[in-house]
Design an enzyme around this catalytic site. Structure first.
Site, PDB file in Angstrom:
ATOM      1  N   HIS A  68     -13.528  96.215  11.606  1.00  0.00           N
ATOM      2  CA  HIS A  68     -12.925  94.906  11.324  1.00  0.00           C
ATOM      3  C   HIS A  68     -13.273  94.511   9.895  1.00  0.00           C
ATOM      4  O   HIS A  68     -14.450  94.339   9.579  1.00  0.00           O
ATOM      5  CB  HIS A  68     -13.461  93.847  12.292  1.00  0.00           C
ATOM      6  CG  HIS A  68     -13.187  94.144  13.732  1.00  0.00           C
ATOM      7  ND1 HIS A  68     -12.104  93.620  14.412  1.00  0.00           N
ATOM      8  CD2 HIS A  68     -13.852  94.915  14.625  1.00  0.00           C
ATOM      9  CE1 HIS A  68     -12.112  94.062  15.661  1.00  0.00           C
ATOM     10  NE2 HIS A  68     -13.167  94.850  15.818  1.00  0.00           N
ATOM     11  N   ASN A 100      -6.950  91.835  14.388  1.00  0.00           N
ATOM     12  CA  ASN A 100      -7.275  90.445  14.772  1.00  0.00           C
ATOM     13  C   ASN A 100      -7.735  89.647  13.556  1.00  0.00           C
ATOM     14  O   ASN A 100      -8.884  89.243  13.422  1.00  0.00           O
ATOM     15  CB  ASN A 100      -8.326  90.409  15.891  1.00  0.00           C
ATOM     16  CG  ASN A 100      -9.611  91.129  15.551  1.00  0.00           C
ATOM     17  OD1 ASN A 100      -9.635  92.025  14.700  1.00  0.00           O
ATOM     18  ND2 ASN A 100     -10.693  90.745  16.210  1.00  0.00           N
ATOM     19  N   ASP A 158      -7.009  94.980  19.704  1.00  0.00           N
ATOM     20  CA  ASP A 158      -8.474  94.883  19.785  1.00  0.00           C
ATOM     21  C   ASP A 158      -8.982  93.483  19.492  1.00  0.00           C
ATOM     22  O   ASP A 158      -8.477  92.770  18.631  1.00  0.00           O
ATOM     23  CB  ASP A 158      -9.144  95.859  18.828  1.00  0.00           C
ATOM     24  CG  ASP A 158     -10.641  95.910  19.070  1.00  0.00           C
ATOM     25  OD1 ASP A 158     -11.037  96.396  20.138  1.00  0.00           O
ATOM     26  OD2 ASP A 158     -11.399  95.412  18.230  1.00  0.00           O
ATOM     27  N   HIS A 185      -8.725  97.967  23.848  1.00  0.00           N
ATOM     28  CA  HIS A 185      -9.902  97.135  24.068  1.00  0.00           C
ATOM     29  C   HIS A 185      -9.924  96.840  25.569  1.00  0.00           C
ATOM     30  O   HIS A 185      -9.289  95.902  26.039  1.00  0.00           O
ATOM     31  CB  HIS A 185      -9.787  95.850  23.255  1.00  0.00           C
ATOM     32  CG  HIS A 185     -10.904  94.877  23.462  1.00  0.00           C
ATOM     33  ND1 HIS A 185     -11.989  94.795  22.610  1.00  0.00           N
ATOM     34  CD2 HIS A 185     -11.121  93.931  24.407  1.00  0.00           C
ATOM     35  CE1 HIS A 185     -12.812  93.843  23.029  1.00  0.00           C
ATOM     36  NE2 HIS A 185     -12.304  93.306  24.115  1.00  0.00           N
ATOM     37  N   HIS A 270     -14.945 101.509  22.055  1.00  0.00           N
ATOM     38  CA  HIS A 270     -16.323 101.142  22.431  1.00  0.00           C
ATOM     39  C   HIS A 270     -16.642 101.273  23.930  1.00  0.00           C
ATOM     40  O   HIS A 270     -17.029 100.318  24.592  1.00  0.00           O
ATOM     41  CB  HIS A 270     -16.654  99.724  21.966  1.00  0.00           C
ATOM     42  CG  HIS A 270     -15.577  98.700  22.137  1.00  0.00           C
ATOM     43  ND1 HIS A 270     -14.970  98.409  23.336  1.00  0.00           N
ATOM     44  CD2 HIS A 270     -15.010  97.869  21.224  1.00  0.00           C
ATOM     45  CE1 HIS A 270     -14.083  97.453  23.176  1.00  0.00           C
ATOM     46  NE2 HIS A 270     -14.072  97.113  21.900  1.00  0.00           N
ATOM     47  N   ASP A 347     -17.162  99.864  15.148  1.00  0.00           N
ATOM     48  CA  ASP A 347     -16.772  98.514  15.555  1.00  0.00           C
ATOM     49  C   ASP A 347     -17.446  97.484  14.643  1.00  0.00           C
ATOM     50  O   ASP A 347     -17.923  96.439  15.082  1.00  0.00           O
ATOM     51  CB  ASP A 347     -17.123  98.238  17.015  1.00  0.00           C
ATOM     52  CG  ASP A 347     -16.432  96.989  17.567  1.00  0.00           C
ATOM     53  OD1 ASP A 347     -15.542  96.444  16.881  1.00  0.00           O
ATOM     54  OD2 ASP A 347     -16.797  96.550  18.680  1.00  0.00           O
ATOM     55  N   HIS A 351     -19.643  88.670  10.830  1.00  0.00           N
ATOM     56  CA  HIS A 351     -19.472  87.236  11.089  1.00  0.00           C
ATOM     57  C   HIS A 351     -20.407  86.465  10.161  1.00  0.00           C
ATOM     58  O   HIS A 351     -21.430  86.995   9.707  1.00  0.00           O
ATOM     59  CB  HIS A 351     -19.851  86.886  12.533  1.00  0.00           C
ATOM     60  CG  HIS A 351     -18.941  87.460  13.575  1.00  0.00           C
ATOM     61  ND1 HIS A 351     -17.665  86.992  13.785  1.00  0.00           N
ATOM     62  CD2 HIS A 351     -19.127  88.451  14.486  1.00  0.00           C
ATOM     63  CE1 HIS A 351     -17.105  87.672  14.777  1.00  0.00           C
ATOM     64  NE2 HIS A 351     -17.975  88.571  15.211  1.00  0.00           N
TER      65      HIS A 351
END
Length: 461
Positions: A68, A100, A158, A185, A270, A347, A351
């Site tokens: 991501h 996403n 995902d 996912h 995952h 993965d 954040h």
């Protein structure tokens, strides 16, 4: 022309001393043993750039099937520059990016724009996935008709699951016709919603008692938490994790059945439980029974193979799927050892600390992936370095249909120099990634990326 000499060349097929000659973006020649001056003189280049590897491992650059970058629209978490620097620091030459973002990447044009902007930076190559349903609406799949597997080899929802089996089946049928991989996912959304209520209760208590949601709390701070509060937190997290285990296993079985019906290639993201590994193993054995193109591959993350989440403090490390039990971790290790698991994928989920404190699931992972895998698989489990290179390079390259992943003539000159014996302490404040939340902070790992070469050029210096 570039020559990398005095190296220990390691890939899926090789573990020998030697040298590599790079011509432009391709590997021209691999010389095993002690290279002689005549070997270099014979290549006929006017300008030669020589790199002495000083005995370090020279391996194919890693390929990440699942990352991501939070771009576009979430640059407070990550942006292309920070993410690509982190990728280079982690030894990754190619990455598949999840959709996403804000807005959700739901068209060929959007995906190609991200690919092009990354290419302008002349660092790692990216393939931006497109969402299975338009803007994650859970219903619309018509936008998939415009996709081309050469530019968009993977599509995914995902970060969530497509709730409707009928819609998922339709998306898989379109993907099957175009030979595009559906990255799944696997998480039943209704069970995930129920689990969230328990997580929310836990997070409220964790915030009250200053417990971080990434598993990094010292003993002194933990001792200050009242026993009754700690018990409530643990109880709520365990209930959430139990529901999320069921959510993964149920969705895994569903997606396998749908892919078998649609005749498409699914790639399970995952994978983290005993039952999901068992389901994937069984489905792989059944591939030969399907003549419609059904194929299944799956990935395991470094954090799931290295960590367990049933006890304090790692039980506080929020990620989806959660860190699992010792039995689950043993099943993941077995799948990696016996070849059932196809690859290791990070993965990488950066954040802000504020979002992590509020319960955003996921960790930063690009800059620690190799060290975690080398420490756990090679140093502790005694898996050969060749097998690790297969899991991180050769096998994901084959999944994506790329001429990468091996140190061999004619292959793309995407390479990484590694020091497999270098011990270092994880300090997330020094990460290139904007994401600093990791349960590995302060831990000592073995194995360091020294340099990354993409398309014949050394990057990230």
């Amino acid at each position: 022309m570039t020559i990398i000499y005095n190296a220990r060349i390691v890939d899926e097929n090789t573990d020998k001393k030697g040298a590599v000659i790079i011509d432009g973006k391709k590997i021209k020649r691999v010389i095993y043993g002690a290279a002689k001056s005549a070997d270099f003189c014979s290549i006929g280049a006017k300008t030669i750039y020589a790199i002495d590897a000083h005995g370090l491992v020279l391996a194919p650059a890693f390929i990440d099937m699942h990352a991501h970058f939070r771009y576009p629209g979430q640059t407070q978490k990550e942006d292309l520059d920070s993410a690509l620097k982190a990728a280079a620091a982690g030894g990754f030459g190619t990455l598949v990016l999840m959709p996403n973002t804000n807005p959700v990447v739901s068209s060929k044009a959007q995906a190609l724009k991200v690919d092009a902007e990354a290419a302008e930076r002349k660092m790692s190559r990216v393939f931006q996935t497109v969402s299975l349903t338009k803007n994650f609406d859970g219903v619309t799949t018509a936008h998939l008709a415009a996709l081309d597997k050469k530019t968009t080899p993977v599509i995914s929802e995902d970060g969530r699951e497509v709730a409707s089996s009928a819609v998922m089946l339709e998306a898989m049928k379109i993907a099957a016709k175009k030979k595009i991989i559906v990255s799944c996912h696997c998480e039943d959304p209704t069970l995930a919603a129920l689990a969230k209520t328990y997580r929310t209760r836990a997070l409220q208590l964790m915030a009250k008692h200053k417990i971080p949601a990434w598993g990094a709390i010292d003993k002194k701070a933990l001792a200050a938490v009242p026993k009754s509060a700690l018990e409530q937190i643990v109880q709520n997290i365990k209930e959430a994790n139990s529901l999320l285990e069921l959510a993964e296993d149920a969705a895994t079985e569903r997606n396998i059945l749908l892919a078998q019906k649609a005749g498409c290639h699914i790639h399970l993201c995952h994978v983290s439980t005993v039952k999901s590994v068992t389901a994937a193993r069984r489905a792989k054995a059944e591939e030969k029974n399907y003549k419609n193109g059904f194929k299944i591959t799956f990935e395991i993350t470094p954090h799931h193979l290295a960590l367990e989440g049933t006890a304090v403090p790692k039980i506080f490390a929020f990620v989806n799927p959660p860190l699992r039990t010792s039995q689950d971790r043993a099943a993941l290790l077995a799948a990696l050892k016996d070849g059932t698991a196809d690859c290791i994928a990070t993965d990488h989920a950066p954040h802000t600390m504020e979002d992590k404190a509020a319960g955003a699931p996921g960790f930063t992972g690009l800059e620690t992936a190799y060290a975690v895998c080398n420490t756990v698989l090679c140093k502790k489990e005694k898996i050969p370095a060749q097998k690790l290179m297969a899991l991180m390079s050769a096998r994901p390259a084959r999944i994506l249909g790329l001429k990468k992943g091996l140190v061999a003539a004619g292959y793309d000159a995407d390479l990484v120099l590694l020091d497999p014996d270098k011990k270092w302490r994880v300090d997330s404040s020094q990460f290139y990634s904007k994401g600093k939340a990791t349960p590995l902070d302060g831990k000592t790992l073995t194995g360091r990326v020294v340099a990354t070469i993409v398309a014949g050029q050394r990057i990230g210096e």
